[in-house]
Design a protein around this motif. Sequence first.
Motif, PDB file in Angstrom:
ATOM      1  N   GLU A  20     107.213  75.636 -14.893  1.00 14.76           N
ATOM      2  CA  GLU A  20     106.668  74.467 -14.194  1.00 14.76           C
ATOM      3  C   GLU A  20     105.255  74.758 -13.701  1.00 14.76           C
ATOM      4  O   GLU A  20     104.405  73.883 -13.697  1.00 14.76           O
ATOM      5  CB  GLU A  20     107.576  74.075 -13.020  1.00 14.76           C
ATOM      6  CG  GLU A  20     108.897  73.435 -13.433  1.00 14.76           C
ATOM      7  CD  GLU A  20     108.729  72.098 -14.169  1.00 14.76           C
ATOM      8  OE1 GLU A  20     107.718  71.404 -13.918  1.00 14.76           O
ATOM      9  OE2 GLU A  20     109.581  71.768 -15.012  1.00 14.76           O
ATOM     10  N   ARG A  21     105.027  76.003 -13.313  1.00 15.77           N
ATOM     11  CA  ARG A  21     103.685  76.383 -12.879  1.00 15.77           C
ATOM     12  C   ARG A  21     102.697  76.271 -14.027  1.00 15.77           C
ATOM     13  O   ARG A  21     101.590  75.775 -13.861  1.00 15.77           O
ATOM     14  CB  ARG A  21     103.687  77.829 -12.373  1.00 15.77           C
ATOM     15  CG  ARG A  21     104.184  77.951 -10.969  1.00 15.77           C
ATOM     16  CD  ARG A  21     103.188  77.349 -10.044  1.00 15.77           C
ATOM     17  NE  ARG A  21     103.514  77.696  -8.658  1.00 15.77           N
ATOM     18  CZ  ARG A  21     102.819  77.264  -7.626  1.00 15.77           C
ATOM     19  NH1 ARG A  21     101.791  76.480  -7.817  1.00 15.77           N
ATOM     20  NH2 ARG A  21     103.165  77.609  -6.410  1.00 15.77           N
ATOM     21  N   ARG A  50     102.931  74.366 -16.575  1.00 13.64           N
ATOM     22  CA  ARG A  50     102.722  72.930 -16.814  1.00 13.64           C
ATOM     23  C   ARG A  50     101.732  72.356 -15.801  1.00 13.64           C
ATOM     24  O   ARG A  50     100.870  71.562 -16.160  1.00 13.64           O
ATOM     25  CB  ARG A  50     104.049  72.199 -16.719  1.00 13.64           C
ATOM     26  CG  ARG A  50     104.916  72.430 -17.939  1.00 13.64           C
ATOM     27  CD  ARG A  50     106.208  71.664 -17.810  1.00 13.64           C
ATOM     28  NE  ARG A  50     106.897  71.583 -19.090  1.00 13.64           N
ATOM     29  CZ  ARG A  50     107.977  70.838 -19.277  1.00 13.64           C
ATOM     30  NH1 ARG A  50     108.467  70.118 -18.286  1.00 13.64           N
ATOM     31  NH2 ARG A  50     108.570  70.812 -20.446  1.00 13.64           N
ATOM     32  N   ASP A  51     101.884  72.774 -14.547  1.00  9.82           N
ATOM     33  CA  ASP A  51     100.952  72.293 -13.524  1.00  9.82           C
ATOM     34  C   ASP A  51      99.522  72.659 -13.890  1.00  9.82           C
ATOM     35  O   ASP A  51      98.613  71.843 -13.754  1.00  9.82           O
ATOM     36  CB  ASP A  51     101.285  72.921 -12.158  1.00  9.82           C
ATOM     37  CG  ASP A  51     102.531  72.307 -11.550  1.00  9.82           C
ATOM     38  OD1 ASP A  51     103.075  71.362 -12.163  1.00  9.82           O
ATOM     39  OD2 ASP A  51     102.957  72.770 -10.474  1.00  9.82           O
TER      40      ASP A  51
END
Lengths: 593, 353
Positions: A430-431, A433-434
Amino acid sequence: MATTAPVKKAWRSLAWLLVIIVALIGANAFGVIKDGATWTPQLALDLEGGTQIVLAPTLEDGQSVSGEQLTQAVSIIRQRVDASGVSEAEITTQGNQNIVVSLPGTPDDATLQRIQASSQLQFRPVLLASQTTSQTVGGEVNADGTTATPSAPAPAVDANGQPLSDTPSSQPTGPGDVAWITPALQDKFDNYVCGSDQSAEAGNPASKEPLVTCDPYGLEKYILGPVEIAGSVITDATAQPETSQSGVSTGAWAVQIIMNNEGTKQFSEVSKRLYGSAEPLNRFAFVLDGSVISAPTMQAQITDGRPSITGGFTQESAKGLADQLKFGALPIGFTVQSLDNISATLGTNQLQMGLIAGLIGLLLVVLYSLLQYRLLGLVTVASLTIAAVLAYLLITLLSWREGYRLSLAGVTGLIVAIGITADSFIVYFERIRDELRDGRGIDSAVQSGWKRAIRTILASDGVNFMAAAILFVLAVGNVRGFALTLGLTTIIDIVVVALFTHPILTLLARTKFYSEGHRFSGLDPRQLGAVYRGRAAFRTPTDSVKAKNAGASREAAKRQTIAERKAAELAAGGDGAKTTPADTSSTNTRKES
Amino acid sequence: MGTFAQFGNDLYTGKRSYNIVGRRKLWYIIAAIMILVSILGPIVRGGFTFGIEFSGGSEFQVVAGKDPDQQKAIEAVDSVVPGQTPRVMVVGSDTVRIQTEQLTDEETGQVRKALAETYNVEEDTITSSFIGASWGQDITRQAILALIVFIVFAAVVMALYFRTWKMSLAAIIALLHDLVITAGVYGITGFEITPAAMIGFLTILGYSLYDTVVVFDKIRENTGRGELNDARTFGQSVNLAVNQTLVRSINTSVVALLPVASILFIGAFILGAGTLRDISLALFIGILVGTYSTIFIAAPTYAHLRENEPEIVKHDNRVRAREAANATEVEKSDADATSKKLAAGGSAAEIGS
């Protein structure tokens, strides 16, 4: 493809991981070859079947037991179990208050009785002693692992077939009188085999009766008179260097005993009688839990209640005896806290089910991550596999080195850990992706995402590990096995994510499939809302309000038209960053009152 | 995934935003109601149901095969110790569990024999346990000790890590909320509390905080030095962080629940009562509640705790003033959009050692 620093580092990390795995396999192999270890972890009773007894030692006047006394109690119980011929028994302490005895199969009642009997230290005069020659190991083990109940010894008979007299020829005048030795007792003594199962009275020999017994090593057997002094008169016993008359150390060690007033008086009388008597009547036995821990010869009349035992002690053996005298002086009783008898079939069944549950759980996690992260999910699968391999090797190693046994609770801990391990990958992905959403290229997104993710992973895993450690330290019963696997997997999680997941992603980011952001890569910038402007360059979406790449995003925010800004405000509750140096910080922890 | 990723994007950019922090009164009310129910529910039901480990007694398990007839067990026990009313239940599909008052070793042996004859099974396939009454008390005492030690440790460690005791406090409040509610579910439903359930219960501690730490890490990043700009109030910054980690929270709770659910399923429906079921049941409830409380209790509480600090108040007022000004402003050129080199003020507060 140019090998850049991150790539070099990635290969190095992977190499380290390989070294760790090979080292673990090597250590296990060493154990298997040299030490008779196995490639599978040992199983606890609930998975293997057997009996587990949890005992709580209690002093007779209701006090609690100190650590040394507990150790003492464990060794007493160990001797009792060994004496009953049960093999493969495991005796451990739990917390600092309980003793856990694990036996294979179902022990007979006599064994159980013996284990529970309270132990006490007694002083008995020696009436007869002889060196043993033959030694057999007591009990016999049947094929099914249960101990045979020894048949009761046949009543002793004389040559004419008449039972031997069991009454003393003359009434004994005191505990030290040889008149105690009746023909029947003499016969029992003659046929007595040390370490056999005949001393069923161990632990609590009748104090007013004579006793036939051995020392714990079965080197000498004795007929002892009735109890003359109770062990509780000993107030202290210490190991000290032995000194000669002139006060010079002889290099040997002695055990110095200190008695209370009552003991001093009694011992002084005993020593007067014994000193100068003929062998073996000049010897005096300290009996702990039915066996003789020491039977020294009385060398003087000791009237001050401070006898010291000498005779070729090393520092270690002197300390051992002193501890036995000191902590054995208080009679310890045992109350059974719980007694579990688990059939082997149930154990096997539970293990199978536990493993099936684990596999199902693993499969579900894999499916979900493939669904969520497309091919990145495969990285999750590979990482979880590596974690599983590491966990298995470590537990097998612990099983060999530390005698750890995997219990059902431990298996549960491992299964629960699947989720927590997978979460690290989720945080990391998710990081990344961020970072992609902020418009970074995939390569730098992986690197900067990692920097942020590892901090979070370390912090959250730290909390988790702390929970496991506290549970482990304060554990009662099954909790320990659970806490251990949970703590272990937390560490493994960090190792895997740092030495496998991150390097693999670093390398993947270089592949065409990922760097061009394939639709199935799970890291497609277009799907992540970053605006594609050609190979590995993205313009920040206008409504991004990240200040991480502060320059760019603030810049972008400033360039918005009013309309855009209004729209964004509606969507996000205000936007349009203006860089005023923030005058707040979360590190400011001034307390408000 | 496309839509879910899109959902993630929108949450990330703030295009789609759930006002979680702003509606904190609602969450507080819900939490208060749930906690009240969790406390009153068990009282109304007449307290918790404790397993045999807490009352002491003897327990037997017989794998009875296809037709586990409970009546047979009662008769078998009665033949040895008349006048007892054993609790008999079928666990799983083929196992009969019989609980009696404490029996002597001798009686235990006889009951085993009787059961073996009745069900026509080998005696050594029968599992028997005897549990002294103080066993459960011991476990409870240790569990409570572990609970207290853990909370103190965790509070200190988190306060050090996040550099603010307020985050620590908010996390602990959420943790207590989880514990009370999980215990409440046990009390209301009458699930048996066994030592294994207590293990699960203690594990929730770790998980609940674990989850909170991940989200708080993001909050700290969004409200750190140089991050808190005039675009958003403090509460809005916290809210954005919660929204940005929402996808991760959903994914994590699903991934954590899947294995636990599979243990629960196997444990409850195939094996029957036992360690597996007891641990996983507590965990299942705890993970659900723990994920919820991180988002709806911990984050709003933290914002609440900080909002009255003078600096934050000053900052929030500035933001509101700007918003008001923005609303009335007719035209605002972005004149100062020339300099590209703007002091970034450092990215999220660096973690010092």
